[in-house]
Design a protein around this motif. Structure first.
Motif, PDB file in Angstrom:
ATOM      1  N   ASP A  45       0.837  -1.203   0.000  1.00 21.08           N
ATOM      2  CA  ASP A  45       0.000   0.000   0.000  1.00 21.08           C
ATOM      3  C   ASP A  45       0.871   1.253   0.000  1.00 21.08           C
ATOM      4  N   MET A  46       1.939   1.233   0.803  1.00 19.80           N
ATOM      5  CA  MET A  46       2.842   2.379   0.833  1.00 19.80           C
ATOM      6  C   MET A  46       3.519   2.544  -0.530  1.00 19.80           C
ATOM      7  N   LEU A  47       3.952   1.425  -1.128  1.00 18.87           N
ATOM      8  CA  LEU A  47       4.646   1.492  -2.413  1.00 18.87           C
ATOM      9  C   LEU A  47       3.732   1.975  -3.543  1.00 18.87           C
ATOM     10  N   LYS A  48       2.440   1.667  -3.451  1.00 22.21           N
ATOM     11  CA  LYS A  48       1.491   2.116  -4.467  1.00 22.21           C
ATOM     12  C   LYS A  48       1.359   3.630  -4.477  1.00 22.21           C
ATOM     13  N   ASN A  49       1.546   4.248  -3.305  1.00 19.68           N
ATOM     14  CA  ASN A  49       1.225   5.660  -3.149  1.00 19.68           C
ATOM     15  C   ASN A  49       2.436   6.562  -2.967  1.00 19.68           C
ATOM     16  N   THR A  50       3.599   6.141  -3.399  1.00 18.57           N
ATOM     17  CA  THR A  50       4.776   6.985  -3.212  1.00 18.57           C
ATOM     18  C   THR A  50       5.631   7.031  -4.465  1.00 18.57           C
ATOM     19  N   ASP A  51       6.297   8.164  -4.619  1.00 16.74           N
ATOM     20  CA  ASP A  51       7.304   8.316  -5.665  1.00 16.74           C
ATOM     21  C   ASP A  51       8.619   8.773  -5.046  1.00 16.74           C
ATOM     22  N   ASP A  52       8.684   8.759  -3.722  1.00 17.74           N
ATOM     23  CA  ASP A  52       9.876   9.178  -2.992  1.00 17.74           C
ATOM     24  C   ASP A  52      10.883   8.028  -2.945  1.00 17.74           C
ATOM     25  N   GLU A  53      12.113   8.290  -3.387  1.00 20.98           N
ATOM     26  CA  GLU A  53      13.135   7.244  -3.450  1.00 20.98           C
ATOM     27  C   GLU A  53      13.376   6.596  -2.086  1.00 20.98           C
ATOM     28  N   LYS A  54      13.380   7.399  -1.048  1.00 26.03           N
ATOM     29  CA  LYS A  54      13.631   6.862   0.293  1.00 26.03           C
ATOM     30  C   LYS A  54      12.521   5.896   0.711  1.00 26.03           C
ATOM     31  N   GLU A  55      11.267   6.265   0.500  1.00 27.68           N
ATOM     32  CA  GLU A  55      10.147   5.401   0.857  1.00 27.68           C
ATOM     33  C   GLU A  55      10.106   4.147  -0.012  1.00 27.68           C
ATOM     34  N   ASP A  67       3.630 -12.301  -5.884  1.00 28.93           N
ATOM     35  CA  ASP A  67       2.356 -11.745  -6.335  1.00 28.93           C
ATOM     36  C   ASP A  67       2.334 -10.224  -6.252  1.00 28.93           C
ATOM     37  N   THR A  68       3.324  -9.628  -5.597  1.00 28.67           N
ATOM     38  CA  THR A  68       3.401  -8.170  -5.514  1.00 28.67           C
ATOM     39  C   THR A  68       4.030  -7.569  -6.770  1.00 28.67           C
ATOM     40  N   TYR A  69       4.422  -8.407  -7.721  1.00 27.55           N
ATOM     41  CA  TYR A  69       5.088  -7.906  -8.933  1.00 27.55           C
ATOM     42  C   TYR A  69       4.314  -6.784  -9.626  1.00 27.55           C
ATOM     43  N   PRO A  70       2.990  -6.866  -9.783  1.00 27.62           N
ATOM     44  CA  PRO A  70       2.285  -5.754 -10.432  1.00 27.62           C
ATOM     45  C   PRO A  70       2.477  -4.411  -9.714  1.00 27.62           C
ATOM     46  N   VAL A  71       2.682  -4.447  -8.416  1.00 26.43           N
ATOM     47  CA  VAL A  71       2.891  -3.209  -7.658  1.00 26.43           C
ATOM     48  C   VAL A  71       4.331  -2.727  -7.807  1.00 26.43           C
ATOM     49  N   ILE A  72       5.279  -3.620  -7.607  1.00 30.54           N
ATOM     50  CA  ILE A  72       6.682  -3.181  -7.600  1.00 30.54           C
ATOM     51  C   ILE A  72       7.268  -3.031  -9.006  1.00 30.54           C
ATOM     52  N   SER A  73       6.605  -3.574  -9.998  1.00 32.58           N
ATOM     53  CA  SER A  73       7.136  -3.480 -11.363  1.00 32.58           C
ATOM     54  C   SER A  73       7.134  -2.050 -11.886  1.00 32.58           C
ATOM     55  N   LEU A 106      15.102  -4.075  -5.852  1.00 28.75           N
ATOM     56  CA  LEU A 106      14.294  -4.873  -6.782  1.00 28.75           C
ATOM     57  C   LEU A 106      15.022  -6.150  -7.172  1.00 28.75           C
ATOM     58  N   ALA A 107      16.304  -6.032  -7.481  1.00 28.06           N
ATOM     59  CA  ALA A 107      17.082  -7.211  -7.878  1.00 28.06           C
ATOM     60  C   ALA A 107      17.092  -8.252  -6.764  1.00 28.06           C
ATOM     61  N   GLY A 108      17.192  -7.800  -5.522  1.00 29.34           N
ATOM     62  CA  GLY A 108      17.167  -8.736  -4.396  1.00 29.34           C
ATOM     63  C   GLY A 108      15.843  -9.474  -4.296  1.00 29.34           C
ATOM     64  N   ILE A 109      14.748  -8.762  -4.516  1.00 30.74           N
ATOM     65  CA  ILE A 109      13.424  -9.382  -4.468  1.00 30.74           C
ATOM     66  C   ILE A 109      13.257 -10.350  -5.639  1.00 30.74           C
ATOM     67  N   TYR A 110      13.650  -9.906  -6.836  1.00 29.78           N
ATOM     68  CA  TYR A 110      13.500 -10.756  -8.017  1.00 29.78           C
ATOM     69  C   TYR A 110      14.386 -12.003  -7.921  1.00 29.78           C
TER      70      TYR A 110
END
Length: 190
Positions: free
Chosen positions: A70-80, A101-107, A121-125
């Motif tokens: 939810d936080m990632l959907k609503n931010t464009d701040d590099e730190k967040e 399953d979070t790929y659509p959000v983090i992509s 991202l690379a660590g998650i992938y």
């Protein structure tokens, strides 16, 4: 031969945390964590964060995924973004299932120029092996190779490691087939 990933202890733990965070809900803890997350800079080549709070959030496993996404959907701040991706990485390490399953959000961060975001991202992938992430990882690697920057760190170390993990696992078969089909199609186009 099976190689286990190694997780190194973090170098720094913030201790100035209000006592009331122990009783907060995961979404409040995620916001607090992101607010106090410190990005690497030219002086320090690693992030500074509250290790105890990161462990507590990741202990919620699947329950913590929704507040983080939810936080990632609503931010464009590099730190967040970096803090949220870091938490997703820790949640995976804690044993949460279906984080892929979070790929659509983090992509939406796949083509970020931020080395901090790319590394997370690379660590998650690398851990989730989502087939759709292989192409963006290759793009990151190539773009970073064309314009190398190694201060405060070289992101291609993690991005390249994630690519190698794809190639080592069965996920690479699907990726390789896709790349091979595209190259065959290109021969007919040209």
């Amino acid at each position: 031969m099976h190689i286990q990933p190694v997780v190194f202890k973090n170098f720094y733990t913030m201790s100035a945390r209000p006592a009331h965070t122990e009783s907060q809900e995961p979404c409040d803890m995620v916001r607090y964590f992101a607010k106090n997350f410190v990005l690497p800079d030219t002086q320090v080549n690693h992030a500074l964060f509250d290790e105890q709070l990161a462990q507590k959030i990741s202990s919620y496993k699947e329950q913590a995924v929704t507040p983080v996404t939810d936080m990632l959907k609503n931010t464009d701040d590099e730190k967040e973004i970096t803090a949220g991706l870091f938490l997703l990485n820790r949640i995976i390490d804690a044993g949460a299932k279906n984080v892929g399953d979070t790929y659509p959000v983090i992509s939406r961060f796949n083509y970020s120029k931020s080395h901090n975001v790319q590394v997370m991202l690379a660590g998650i992938y690398r851990k989730t092996l989502v087939p759709d992430a292989f192409g963006p990882l290759m793009t990151m690697f190539i773009k970073n190779s064309q314009n190398p920057v190694q201060i405060p760190f070289d992101p291609n170390e993690e991005v390249g490691g994630a690519i190698l993990e794809y190639l080592r696992n069965n996920a690479s078969t699907q990726c390789y087939d896709t790349l091979r089909q595209k190259s065959v199609l290109q021969q007919f186009i040209y």
